[in-house]
Motif scaffolding. Sequence first.
Motif, short mmCIF file in Angstrom:
data_model
loop_
_atom_site.label_atom_id
_atom_site.label_comp_id
_atom_site.label_asym_id
_atom_site.label_seq_id
_atom_site.Cartn_x
_atom_site.Cartn_y
_atom_site.Cartn_z
N ALA A 33 6.01 -2.97 -5.05
CA ALA A 33 6.47 -2.16 -3.91
C ALA A 33 6.05 -2.81 -2.58
CB ALA A 33 5.93 -0.74 -4.01
N THR A 34 4.88 -3.42 -2.54
CA THR A 34 4.44 -4.11 -1.32
C THR A 34 5.33 -5.31 -1.05
OG1 THR A 34 2.16 -3.43 -1.71
CG2 THR A 34 2.49 -5.25 -0.20
N CYS A 35 5.60 -6.06 -2.09
CA CYS A 35 6.46 -7.25 -1.95
C CYS A 35 7.86 -6.86 -1.47
CB CYS A 35 6.53 -8.01 -3.26
SG CYS A 35 4.93 -8.65 -3.80
N LEU A 36 8.38 -5.76 -1.99
CA LEU A 36 9.69 -5.28 -1.56
C LEU A 36 9.66 -4.81 -0.11
CD1 LEU A 36 10.85 -3.28 -4.71
CD2 LEU A 36 11.85 -5.39 -3.80
N LEU A 37 8.61 -4.09 0.26
CA LEU A 37 8.49 -3.59 1.64
C LEU A 37 8.51 -4.73 2.65
CD1 LEU A 37 7.86 -1.27 3.68
CD2 LEU A 37 5.44 -1.79 3.28
N PHE A 38 7.75 -5.77 2.37
CA PHE A 38 7.66 -6.89 3.31
C PHE A 38 8.67 -7.99 3.01
CE2 PHE A 38 3.22 -5.21 3.52
CZ PHE A 38 3.31 -4.75 4.82
N ASP A 39 9.44 -7.83 1.93
CA ASP A 39 10.43 -8.82 1.50
C ASP A 39 9.80 -10.20 1.39
OD1 ASP A 39 12.94 -9.68 0.67
OD2 ASP A 39 13.58 -10.16 2.72
N VAL A 40 8.68 -10.24 0.67
CA VAL A 40 7.91 -11.46 0.51
C VAL A 40 7.50 -11.58 -0.96
CG1 VAL A 40 5.78 -12.65 1.19
CG2 VAL A 40 7.00 -11.30 2.86
N PRO A 41 7.68 -12.73 -1.56
CA PRO A 41 7.20 -12.91 -2.94
C PRO A 41 5.68 -12.79 -3.00
CG PRO A 41 8.54 -14.79 -2.23
CD PRO A 41 8.31 -13.93 -1.04
N ARG A 42 5.18 -12.27 -4.09
CA ARG A 42 3.73 -12.08 -4.26
C ARG A 42 2.97 -13.38 -4.01
NH1 ARG A 42 3.45 -9.33 -9.06
NH2 ARG A 42 3.39 -7.42 -7.86
N GLU A 43 3.48 -14.48 -4.51
CA GLU A 43 2.79 -15.77 -4.35
C GLU A 43 2.59 -16.13 -2.87
OE1 GLU A 43 5.89 -15.62 -6.11
OE2 GLU A 43 4.73 -15.00 -7.86
N GLU A 44 3.53 -15.68 -2.03
CA GLU A 44 3.42 -15.97 -0.59
C GLU A 44 2.40 -15.06 0.09
OE1 GLU A 44 6.31 -15.85 3.29
OE2 GLU A 44 7.18 -16.57 1.41
N MET A 45 2.19 -13.87 -0.46
CA MET A 45 1.25 -12.92 0.13
C MET A 45 -0.20 -13.26 -0.21
SD MET A 45 2.92 -9.18 -0.20
CE MET A 45 1.95 -8.58 1.18
N LEU A 46 -0.43 -13.64 -1.46
CA LEU A 46 -1.80 -13.83 -1.93
C LEU A 46 -2.54 -14.90 -1.14
CD1 LEU A 46 -1.22 -13.60 -5.78
CD2 LEU A 46 -1.98 -11.81 -4.21
N GLY A 47 -3.74 -14.54 -0.71
CA GLY A 47 -4.58 -15.47 0.03
C GLY A 47 -4.29 -15.56 1.51
N ARG A 48 -3.29 -14.82 1.97
CA ARG A 48 -2.93 -14.87 3.39
C ARG A 48 -3.38 -13.59 4.10
NH1 ARG A 48 1.01 -17.76 0.81
NH2 ARG A 48 1.20 -19.89 1.52
N PRO A 49 -3.70 -13.68 5.38
CA PRO A 49 -4.14 -12.50 6.13
C PRO A 49 -3.06 -11.42 6.18
CG PRO A 49 -4.50 -14.51 7.40
CD PRO A 49 -3.67 -14.88 6.21
N VAL A 50 -3.47 -10.18 5.96
CA VAL A 50 -2.52 -9.06 5.95
C VAL A 50 -1.89 -8.86 7.32
CG1 VAL A 50 -4.14 -7.19 6.47
CG2 VAL A 50 -2.13 -6.74 5.05
N ASP A 51 -2.58 -9.23 8.39
CA ASP A 51 -2.02 -9.00 9.73
C ASP A 51 -0.75 -9.82 9.96
OD1 ASP A 51 -3.18 -11.51 10.10
OD2 ASP A 51 -4.35 -10.90 11.85
#
Length: 75
Positions: A33-51
């Motif tokens: 659901a987070t990945c869909l909300l931000f339209d970002v693959p999980r691999e791109e989110m992990l390890g990156r700042p939430v801001d």
Amino acid sequence: MQSEARYRNIFETATDPLFTLDTHGSVTSSNDATCLLFDVPREEMLGRPVDRWVDEADRASVVSAFADASRGTGH
């Protein structure tokens, strides 16, 4: 072990966006659901700042709230 599997199942199947952060504010896990909300693959989110995914107008307050929570002084 069973409680961890139960938590993981709830986390992964939740329809609400859920994510966890490390002490530096970087994403350590996120559900679909987070990945869909931000339209970002999980691999791109992990390890990156939430801001990175917070609207610029809200970024300062989110960073401040995270800093307060990290110090245990959040509201």
